[in-house]
Design an enzyme around this catalytic site. Sequence first.
Site, PDB file in Angstrom:
ATOM      1  N   GLY A 164      10.231 -22.187  20.292  1.00  0.00           N
ATOM      2  CA  GLY A 164      11.176 -21.380  19.696  1.00  0.00           C
ATOM      3  C   GLY A 164      10.535 -20.999  18.200  1.00  0.00           C
ATOM      4  CG  ASN A 165      12.131 -17.656  16.166  1.00  0.00           C
ATOM      5  OD1 ASN A 165      12.969 -17.731  15.344  1.00  0.00           O
ATOM      6  ND2 ASN A 165      12.061 -17.037  17.384  1.00  0.00           N
ATOM      7  NE  ARG A 166       8.837 -23.604  10.878  1.00  0.00           N
ATOM      8  CZ  ARG A 166       8.900 -24.766  11.237  1.00  0.00           C
ATOM      9  NH1 ARG A 166      10.051 -25.541  11.166  1.00  0.00           N
ATOM     10  NH2 ARG A 166       7.709 -25.290  11.293  1.00  0.00           N
ATOM     11  CB  SER A 167      15.497 -17.112  13.666  1.00  0.00           C
ATOM     12  OG  SER A 167      16.844 -16.337  13.454  1.00  0.00           O
ATOM     13  CB  ALA A 224      13.341 -14.193  15.300  1.00  0.00           C
TER      14      ALA A 224
END
Length: 412
Positions: free
Chosen positions: A219-222, A287
């Site tokens: 995942g990512n930090r959005s 994102a």
Amino acid sequence: MLEGKKIIYGVTGSVAAIKAPIIARELMRANAIVQSVMTPSAEQFTTAYSLSVITQNEAITNIFSSSASTWHIHLGRSADAMFVAPCSATTLGKLRYGIYDNAVLLVASSLPPETPLVLAPAMDEEMWLQAAVQENVAWLRAHGVHIIDPQSGALASGLVGLGRMSEPDELVRKFMALIGTQKSNQTIEHHTHLSLQDKRILITGGPTYEPIDPVRFIGNRSSGKMGAALANVAANEFGASVTIVMGPSTSETVQSVNRINVETASQMHGAVESLSPSSDIIIMSAAVSDYSVKSYSEKKLKKHGAADAFTLELAPTVDILKEISANRKAKQIIVGFALESHANGEAYAKKKLAEKSLDMIVLNYFDEVGSGFSADTNAVTIFTKNGKTKNIPLASKTMCAREILIAITELL
Ligand code: CTP
């Protein structure tokens, strides 16, 4: 920076209220029109008289005074922002639960949803870390209230810890950054008022999660805050009919926004593909992961030997924005986002604008203080296909959303 803006300055019962007159002076120095309001406990630490003298405006302390209560109820409507510093734990709790039993709370209750409320909590570390206080802060944040977190340092109790309010000049700088380039209420209303009433807007927001096995993902930090702000402002202020396709995110959207929650890039692709033909404006702020895991494991993967390296094979995901743009309907407006560094962000953003044939690209920076995924503020630059550039210095994500939507209306 606050030239001509009407700021309601609230003071509540925390020892840090001894700094209130200096905070009021800093607001006046920034050329704001300041109306101060105090709770009864605040008067234990500072005086209404000093605030009245500094702001050249009589401080409000009593909700039961002669002509008072209906006037106080209307005060929030004409304000450009409200700033409560220091904000006590009790005030945080009352704001969360809608208990409006003193002048500060009563005025806060009259703020329209789009008017920024900024709180600067100050208390002892133990009080700040109480689960109830943290939960109230999280709830208020999720409902659009801006919180300037306390810092570590010497506390009035003689202890050293978390809970200290920033010094007045720094605090007022943070407040100004949060309300940012905000124009006066009237100017904003002139631009925004139901100007997208006949438009259907599709927005993507948040991160995507690409599963590895039943318990793990890439995942990512959005945080989804920018997407949620765009959706809420487009629906509430511009009167648009809004659908958001949102990746895993706790950012809340208002009831009038049609929200479709998805998890993976492929689910986001599916939802956007089916909704885009009927949309007039498409804003892709999500994102999206550029890769997904090639072979998902139905079973939880086991660790191999401790010394073994582990290779995960990834496959590219569909570039949803590029695909939507390639299949666009006539007159459809398509807006992309680019997250870049300050070093060469402008060049990359312009390249994406051209390569994906977009109408507009919103460049934001991951290396800007106060900007980025989980912050409540953002600093963005808007580039349009007709060569225009608009710079929005650090401002709340709600304010950035307004500016982006105003720039879209200018393209129509
Ligand atoms: N986007 C998309 N689908 C993807 C990837 C990105 O729709 N699979 C959209 C995003 O929502 C955003 C824009 O494309 O509007 C970002 O462009 P992109 O070139 O993908 O940016 P990055 O992924 O950040 O590219 P890079 O890492 O190469 O800078």
